[in-house]
Design an enzyme around this catalytic site. Structure first.
Site, mmCIF file in Angstrom:
data_model
loop_
_atom_site.group_PDB
_atom_site.id
_atom_site.type_symbol
_atom_site.label_atom_id
_atom_site.label_comp_id
_atom_site.label_asym_id
_atom_site.label_seq_id
_atom_site.Cartn_x
_atom_site.Cartn_y
_atom_site.Cartn_z
ATOM 1 N N GLU A 49 22.680 6.741 3.213
ATOM 2 C CA GLU A 49 21.912 7.094 2.246
ATOM 3 C C GLU A 49 21.440 6.356 0.994
ATOM 4 O O GLU A 49 21.130 7.372 0.018
ATOM 5 C CB GLU A 49 22.617 8.411 1.331
ATOM 6 C CG GLU A 49 22.791 9.287 2.852
ATOM 7 C CD GLU A 49 24.244 9.397 3.949
ATOM 8 O OE1 GLU A 49 24.258 8.413 3.823
ATOM 9 O OE2 GLU A 49 24.087 10.344 4.413
ATOM 10 N N PHE A 111 35.219 21.489 4.557
ATOM 11 C CA PHE A 111 34.767 20.101 5.810
ATOM 12 C C PHE A 111 33.907 19.928 4.576
ATOM 13 O O PHE A 111 33.034 20.805 4.200
ATOM 14 C CB PHE A 111 34.753 20.441 6.502
ATOM 15 C CG PHE A 111 33.940 19.881 7.502
ATOM 16 C CD1 PHE A 111 34.801 18.182 8.078
ATOM 17 C CD2 PHE A 111 32.516 19.470 8.369
ATOM 18 C CE1 PHE A 111 34.641 17.203 9.152
ATOM 19 C CE2 PHE A 111 31.879 18.872 9.089
ATOM 20 C CZ PHE A 111 32.751 17.228 9.083
ATOM 21 N N GLN A 112 33.719 18.484 4.814
ATOM 22 C CA GLN A 112 32.564 17.592 3.964
ATOM 23 C C GLN A 112 32.177 18.548 2.541
ATOM 24 O O GLN A 112 31.726 17.915 1.981
ATOM 25 C CB GLN A 112 31.885 17.680 4.630
ATOM 26 C CG GLN A 112 32.040 16.959 6.389
ATOM 27 C CD GLN A 112 30.121 16.605 6.769
ATOM 28 O OE1 GLN A 112 29.502 17.294 6.487
ATOM 29 N NE2 GLN A 112 30.448 14.976 7.323
ATOM 30 N N LYS A 161 25.260 24.853 0.607
ATOM 31 C CA LYS A 161 24.288 26.083 1.451
ATOM 32 C C LYS A 161 24.358 27.522 1.470
ATOM 33 O O LYS A 161 22.905 28.338 2.157
ATOM 34 C CB LYS A 161 25.772 25.711 2.721
ATOM 35 C CG LYS A 161 25.166 26.581 4.266
ATOM 36 C CD LYS A 161 26.294 25.945 5.508
ATOM 37 C CE LYS A 161 24.444 26.252 6.780
ATOM 38 N NZ LYS A 161 26.099 26.185 7.653
ATOM 39 N N MET A 469 24.876 -16.986 -6.302
ATOM 40 C CA MET A 469 25.761 -16.482 -7.046
ATOM 41 C C MET A 469 27.334 -16.703 -7.296
ATOM 42 O O MET A 469 27.374 -17.514 -8.808
ATOM 43 C CB MET A 469 25.067 -15.967 -8.160
ATOM 44 C CG MET A 469 25.045 -15.811 -9.458
ATOM 45 S SD MET A 469 24.349 -16.389 -9.953
ATOM 46 C CE MET A 469 22.698 -16.257 -10.725
HETATM 47 C C1 LIG Z 1 27.513 -4.607 -4.254
HETATM 48 C C2 LIG Z 1 28.053 -5.670 -4.925
HETATM 49 N N1 LIG Z 1 28.884 -6.502 -4.209
HETATM 50 C C3 LIG Z 1 29.127 -7.093 -5.258
HETATM 51 C C4 LIG Z 1 28.454 -7.836 -5.926
HETATM 52 C C5 LIG Z 1 28.729 -9.371 -6.870
HETATM 53 N N2 LIG Z 1 27.865 -10.081 -6.790
HETATM 54 C C6 LIG Z 1 27.138 -10.669 -7.235
HETATM 55 S S1 LIG Z 1 25.797 -12.330 -7.110
HETATM 56 C C7 LIG Z 1 26.708 -12.326 -5.377
HETATM 57 C C8 LIG Z 1 26.222 -13.390 -4.100
HETATM 58 C C9 LIG Z 1 24.797 -12.410 -3.538
HETATM 59 O O1 LIG Z 1 24.612 -13.710 -2.873
HETATM 60 P P1 LIG Z 1 23.292 -13.154 -2.050
HETATM 61 O O2 LIG Z 1 23.299 -11.989 -1.583
HETATM 62 O O3 LIG Z 1 23.650 -14.803 -0.318
HETATM 63 O O4 LIG Z 1 22.596 -13.929 -2.929
HETATM 64 P P2 LIG Z 1 22.292 -15.612 -3.800
HETATM 65 O O5 LIG Z 1 23.369 -15.330 -5.115
HETATM 66 O O6 LIG Z 1 22.809 -16.492 -2.645
HETATM 67 O O7 LIG Z 1 21.234 -16.087 -3.842
HETATM 68 C C10 LIG Z 1 27.711 -11.424 -5.683
HETATM 69 C C11 LIG Z 1 28.887 -10.728 -4.248
HETATM 70 C C12 LIG Z 1 27.331 -7.249 -6.217
HETATM 71 N N3 LIG Z 1 26.846 -8.365 -7.072
HETATM 72 N N4 LIG Z 1 26.842 -6.566 -5.853
#
Ligand SMILES: Cc1ncc(C[n+]2csc(CCOP(=O)(O)OP(=O)(O)O)c2C)c(N)n1
Lengths: 557, 159
Positions: A49, A111-112, A161, A469
């Site tokens: 979803e 439920f749900q 529903k 990042m």
């Molecule tokens: C759902 C979610 N969880 C955690 C984060 C924190 N976060 C920001 S950037 C990042 C790393 C992203 O890694 P990747 O997708 O490999 O991209 P890169 O920075 O290596 O290009 C994280 C964990 C986020 N922004 N969104």
């Protein structure tokens, strides 16, 4: 004739111009799915979803239509939450339909059952719990109206529903909406327009700081005209990219944490900041007290609560950016700013965006090639992290709605389903999701959706085998203590793609990049491009969190 | 500074939750909140007493206005207005103390609405000053319970 609530709901959606629903079935939705079975509406069955919500969002961002998604009660509805919050933070018009347990069971921990109205209250523009079949048509009409007018946002309709199965004769579909408590302002106040015009005419160092509002209000043409008249340079937020041509000589690129040096210098030295459809987010302003310290601030925004929320605004103009720019353009007098534009040119020459060549494949190089190969004629979505920032820095977005990215919430896993939604809405466009290896795995299951509906989306994974990042912040601010940011254990993305029936291409050298991109674009299938890039590449320039925009870290030196 | 904000809302399911959620979600304080139907049964009025500097109050007004079910927001603190609150105070008072309690209540133009061998319950209506005044005076008798409705307010004159 008698109609069920489910029939009325779908008919009402069609009447609102919805041609596509992204969704997933479940128990309480069965009566609605039975109607969808032969309804004249396109239904895209996602695999999670969250994918439905992001796809509806991508559909909306790429078209300016209201995206529609649907999920069942309980877990189906809670799975939408991240997607709703993503759309809310970026002001994206969406109608979210959730099934609910029958009205007689609400509150019984049935439920749900989940109180999705309660759960989503802070992340929707508005929401409705339907309690009467006679309300369905009006509520759907209002939901679309609220979603797309004023400051746009997601609106949730929770339908129990027994309301889907209840019947009524001759349902009426209202022609217009009348909500006495909701009248968004459109035109700018003439006095404020006058003040703005005079501040612009007498400015010596003006900068336009444009945001996602340019897209929401469809104001790109007016913005361009404003720049034609006044010659004022433009910097943009992440969400504003594409609102002004990326190749225009007066464009300064993005400002803020990973903005260009010249954009940050320009805004920091400006005597007039003209903010249009942007909201002074902390990723943009850096240390608020030192943001554009010498500037008079004009702020054009549809949302009064955005004004003077973070930064004190001297000339607020509440209303629709398109209308207000039209009003200003009628009276605008060009300021004398040759010295200023020369200064900015000099900054552009002195501090260009750049990265060190040599060594392993560079992610920035990959983005540059995606730009060259597509010529800017593509819809680019991104995930979150370095991939997103490099896409913003190195791709030149020419057109509104060609860049779809989760700005406010920063949702990893957004880009791929959003690309699917954009491709559904724009079957003839080339669509790329610029991804990280971490983010892509958050909604990788949607490969099956892309295959099922023959959507030739392309995923360009800038695979640095890291949560790049976060790794970058650990390198710069946490003594290189790389705590749980390695993604060394990862699937073979080429094989994963193939397993789903998509194509997979691994790329490790510069020479392979362009041929791989071309073959992806030519392919009629979804293609996953697995670019193995330099693992320790960082995004620069960088303003450390909470620092002033003039304090940029630089990686080149 | 303290502000009394008067909000006209649609008299609908969930509106109170939206308003309360807005305050808690954005970290604004609610000192008191009072809701009731107006002369038009489709409209309710909420009177919210809150505090914050001008910027916060301005944001509160704007954020309230953003809620779809909110019809009108007015910071009555900025206007010439009347505020009232109703308070029920149960004080300890035996036979010997009754007369003294009664005297205080009369001075403040309150009412005794219940008496038991060891307690008296006082009803008092007024603005903050008056309520604080009588509370101070009754404290020495021992306040067993104090129930406040929260403030309601109306702007003076035709406005
Ligand atoms: C759902 C979610 N969880 C955690 C984060 C924190 N976060 C920001 S950037 C990042 C790393 C992203 O890694 P990747 O997708 O490999 O991209 P890169 O920075 O290596 O290009 C994280 C964990 C986020 N922004 N969104």
């Amino acid at each position: 004739m008698k109609y069920t609530g489910a029939q009325i709901l779908i008919e009402a959606l069609i009447k609102e111009g919805a041609d596509t629903i992204f969704g997933y079935p479940g128990g309480v939705l069965l009566p609605i799915f039975d109607v969808l079975y032969d309804a004249k509406i396109n239904f895209i069955l996602v695999r999670h979803e969250q994918g439905a919500a992001h796809a509806a969002d991508g559909y909306s961002r790429s078209t300016n239509k209201v995206g529609v998604c649907m999920a069942t009660s309980g877990p189906g509805a809670t799975n939408l939450v991240t997607g709703i919050a993503t759309a809310y933070m970026d002001s994206i018009p969406m109608v979210v339909i959730t099934g609910q347990v029958p009205t007689t069971m609400i509150g019984n921990d049935a439920f749900q059952e989940a109180d999705i109205i309660g759960i989503t209250r802070p992340i929707v523009k508005h929401s409705y719990l339907l309690k009467n079949v006679a309300d369905i048509a009006r509520v759907v009409k209002e939901a679309f109206w609220i979603a797309k007018t004023g400051r746009p946002g997601p609106v949730l309709i929770d339908i129990p529903k027994d309301i889907s199965t209840a019947t009524m004769t001759n349902p009426k579909y209202p022609q217009s909406v009348d909500i006495r408590s909701y009248n968004p302002t459109c035109l700018g106040h003439p006095m404020q327009i006058k003040k703005a015009v005079s501040a612009i005419a007498s400015s010596k160092k003006p900068v336009i700081y444009s945001g996602g509002g340019i897209m929401s209000s469809g104001a790109a043409e007016e913005l361009q005209k404003f720049v034609d008249i006044t010659g004022i340079p433009v910097t943009s937020t992440l969400l504003g990219l594409g609102g002004f041509p990326g190749t225009h000589p007066l464009f300064l690129g993005m400002l803020g944490m990973h903005g260009t040096k010249y954009a940050n210098y320009a805004i920091s030295n400006a005597d007039l900041v003209i903010a249009v459809g942007s909201r002074f987010d902390d990723r943009v302003t850096g240390k608020v007290d030192e943001f554009a310290p010498a500037a008079t601030v004009i702020h054009i925004d549809i949302d009064p609560s955005s004004i003077s929320k973070n930064v004190l605004v001297h000339i607020p103009i509440v209303g629709d950016a398109k209308h207000i720019l039209q009003q200003i353009n009628k009276e605008a007098i060009p300021p004398k700013i040759n010295d200023w534009t020369e200064q900015i040119e000099q900054w552009k020459k002195d501090y260009p965006l750049g990265y060190k060549k040599g060594g392993k494949l560079k992610p920035q190089f990959v983005i540059e090639k995606i730009y060259e190969v597509t010529g800017g004629n593509a819809i680019i979505t991104t995930e979150v992290g370095q991939n997103q920032m490099w896409a913003a820095q190195y791709y030149k977005f020419e057109y509104p709605r060609s860049f779809l990215s989760s700005g406010g919430l920063g949702t990893m896993g957004y880009g791929f389903p959003a690309a699917i939604g954009a491709q559904v809405a724009n079957p003839d466009m080339v669509v790329f999701d610029i991804a990280g290896d971490g983010s892509f795995q958050m909604n990788i299951q949607e490969l099956a959706t892309a295959i099922q509906y023959n959507l030739p989306v392309n995923v360009a994974i800038l695979n640095n085998h890291n949560l790049g990042m976060v790794r970058q912040w650990q390198e710069l601010f946490f003594n290189k203590r790389y705590s749980y940011t390695s993604m060394a254990v990862q699937p073979d993305f080429v094989k994963v793609a193939e397993a789903y029936g998509a194509e997979g291409i691994r790329v490790e050298t510069e020479e392979e990049v362009v041929p791989a991109l071309k073959s992806a674009i030519d392919s009629k299938k979804p293609v996953v491009l697995d670019f193995w890039v330099e693992e320790e590449e960082n995004v620069f320039p960088m303003v450390p969190a909470g620092a002033s925009l003039t304090q940029m870290l630089e990686g080149m030196a | 500074m303290r502000h009394t904000i008067s909000v006209l809302v649609e008299n609908r399911f969930g509106v109170l939750a939206r308003v309360a959620g807005l305050f808690s979600g954005r970290g604004y304080n609610i000192d008191s909140l009072c809701v009731g139907e107006t002369d038009d049964p489709t409209i309710s009025r909420m009177t919210i007493v809150t505090n914050g500097d001008n910027r916060i109050i301005e944001q509160i007004e704007k954020q309230l206005n953003k809620l779809i079910d909110v019809i009108k927001v007015m910071d009555v603190t900025k206007e010439d207005h009347v505020e009232r609150e109703l308070v029920l105070i149960k004080v300890g008072a035996d036979e010997a103390q009754r007369a003294r309690v009664l005297e205080i209540v009369e001075i403040f133009r309150g009412k005794i609405i219940d008496v038991s061998p060891k307690t008296m319950t006082v009803e008092i209506t007024g603005d903050e000053g008056k309520i604080n005044g009588i509370t101070e005076m009754l404290k020495p008798f021992g306040i067993k319970e104090l129930v406040r409705t929260g403030k309601v307010a109306v702007v003076r004159g035709e406005k």
